[in-house]
Structures are given as C-alpha cells and as structure tokens.
Design an enzyme around this catalytic site. Structure first.
Site, PDB file in Angstrom:
ATOM      1  N   CYS A 120     -68.245 -76.284 -23.233  1.00 13.50           N
ATOM      2  CA  CYS A 120     -67.386 -76.381 -22.067  1.00 13.50           C
ATOM      3  C   CYS A 120     -68.225 -76.708 -20.845  1.00 13.50           C
ATOM      4  CB  CYS A 120     -66.638 -75.066 -21.828  1.00 13.50           C
ATOM      5  SG  CYS A 120     -67.714 -73.668 -21.526  1.00 13.50           S
ATOM      6  N   GLY A 121     -67.550 -77.134 -19.783  1.00 15.78           N
ATOM      7  CA  GLY A 121     -68.188 -77.311 -18.489  1.00 15.78           C
ATOM      8  C   GLY A 121     -69.338 -78.288 -18.501  1.00 15.78           C
TER       9      GLY A 121
END
Length: 288
Positions: A120-121
């Site tokens: 993620c991110g």
C-alpha cells in the site's frame, strides 16, 4: 522434478454440529495447512533461507519454483540444479525445501523480502516501479471471447476436488483460449495456488504463458498480478474484487484484469481490448 505429497492435504477432525435437534459429534474433513520454508543454495554452496509460507502440502517444488521465478531470483529451468526436501530438520523435513541453483541468483536475495504481504501507499508505488523495471509488459495479440471468460470461474470450481471434501480451499488455474483447463492447483493460500500453477509451467519449460488465461477463486491483490505478469500471462480472471494496487499494476504491465466474474458478467479493470465483446442487443452490425 515433481514433488511427492509427503504431508496430508486433507485432515480428519472431530466437530460438534448444533441445530434444532440438539448437538452431536461427527468426523469432518478440513484442508491441511502446514508451514513451508524455502531455502536457496547457490553454486558456492551457501544456503539462504528466503521465506516461509503457510500452504496446503503438495506440489511444493512447483510452489518454490513459481515463487522464485515471480520474484526474479530464477529466470529459466536451466538456472536450477535440483529441488529437494531437507532431511536434517527432524519431523518437519517435508516442510522445508532447498532450491539448488547452477548459477548465482539473478536477484539479490537480501534486496526484498519474499514474504507475501499486502502492499500500500508509497511502498506500493515503489514496488510497481521495481517490478516494471525487471518484468516486460505483456505482449498484445491474445483475445478471449467474453462467453468463454465468463464461464472460467465455474470451470475452475469444477476442477477442485479438495474443495468438494473440505469447503475451505482456494484454487488457481491456467486455461486455453477456448476454456480448456491446462493446469489447476488448490491451496489454502491464494498466492500459493497461483505459484503452484505457474511453477508447474516453469518446471516444464513452458513460460512465458502468453497463450493462457489465469483464473483465481478469490480476490486479486498486487502480488497476484505480479506473478501473472512475470509469467507473461495476458489475462487474469477473478471471482472477487481487485485492490487499487492490483489495478494499477495490471494497467502498467499490460495485463487484462477481469474481476467479479460471475453469473455471465465480468468487470474489466485494465486492458479490456483482449476480451471480444458482442454488439449491444438490438444493434445491427454493419448496417449503413
């Protein structure tokens, strides 16, 4: 180089069933789940423990080969000398495999953890950038009819004997453009099932799989798109939802991503051009 099924894929347990008639004990089948540690031995004899995963025993050598190929550690079957179980770890020796290489790993084993995680991110963006640097974009030219694509999850389900026994196992498969099953494997882990499928093709010297469709029994994460792209699979089909990072990865690597494929319907999230779609009802193709 096929691995024997040394541990139990299905186990028997005693369970208590409760309903309007009361409680009663009975024997139930449950899917086997045991750890598998994967080690890599270079030509210098140095052994490195790369990862551990919980899996359903069976096709362990294909799982190891599929994972290492997806991660860029090996590229061709010629990189392998042999894969064998370790016999120096007491009762767990069928839960540890060592992949012996003829040449040094093509990727630094310390560069990235091989543990399957949900990205993620910023780290997810970096993962895509790194993946695109080493995995070529999947080539065009492959087309599948929408009706064939829509029927693939049912075809996958029909090839799941362990699900019939336990009701609790994932599956992955490779299918021909006409829907014929080529390789189907089951595992308690979604990632493991796909590694076993693609690892089988790798060991047979049949990657890239530019002539096949990969089908998953669950949702699609970044790692699953990564594995398909690394194997050159042009179309990835799933019964359930994709993640945002899975869609972004499929878009950049040229993988057609079809999710929520059920009841004759599919949602195409990336590269829809590989799916031959019929004209809308009531239209007259070719009319002037």
């Amino acid at each position: 180089m096929a691995s024997p099924t040394a541990r139990r894929r299905v186990a028997r347990v005693t369970a208590t069933v409760v309903d309007a008639d009361g409680a009663r004990s009975r024997s139930e089948r449950v899917v086997g789940e045991e750890p598998l540690e994967i080690r890599v031995a270079g030509p210098d004899g140095v052994v490195v423990a790369t990862t551990a995963t919980m899996r359903t025993p069976g096709d362990d050598f294909a799982l190891a080969a599929g994972l290492l190929h997806a991660e860029g550690v090996i590229a061709t079957p010629e990189d392998l000398a042999e894969i064998r179980y370790c016999t120096d770890v007491d009762e767990q020796h069928y839960n540890v495999v060592t992949v012996h290489l003829r040449r040094p790993p093509r990727r630094d084993l310390a560069a990235r953890s091989l543990m399957a995680t949900a990205s993620c991110g910023v780290c997810g963006t970096a993962s895509i950038d790194e993946l695109c640097a080493r995995v070529p974009v999947v080539s065009d030219g492959f087309v599948v009819d929408h009706a064939v694509l829509a029927g693939l999850p049912d075809a996958l389900r029909a090839a799941q004997p362990l699900f019939d026994q336990t009701g609790g196992i994932h599956a992955a498969g490779l299918f021909a453009p006409d829907g014929t099953p080529l390789v189907v494997r089951e595992d308690v882990g979604r990632h493991n099932a796909l590694d076993k499928v693609l690892g089988t093709r790798f060991l047979d010297g049949r990657l890239p799989a530019g002539d096949a469709i990969a089908v998953l029994s669950g949702r699609v994460s970044y790692e699953l798109v990564q594995k398909a792209a690394a194997a050159g699979v042009p179309v990835l089909v799933a019964v359930s939802a994709p993640s945002s990072l899975a869609v972004a990865t499929a878009e950049r690597l040229g993988v057609t991503l079809a999710a929520f494929v059920r009841n004759g319907r599919a949602t195409l999230y990336a590269h829809p051009g590989r799916v031959a779609v019929p004209p809308p009802a009531g239209s007259h193709a070719g009319a002037r």
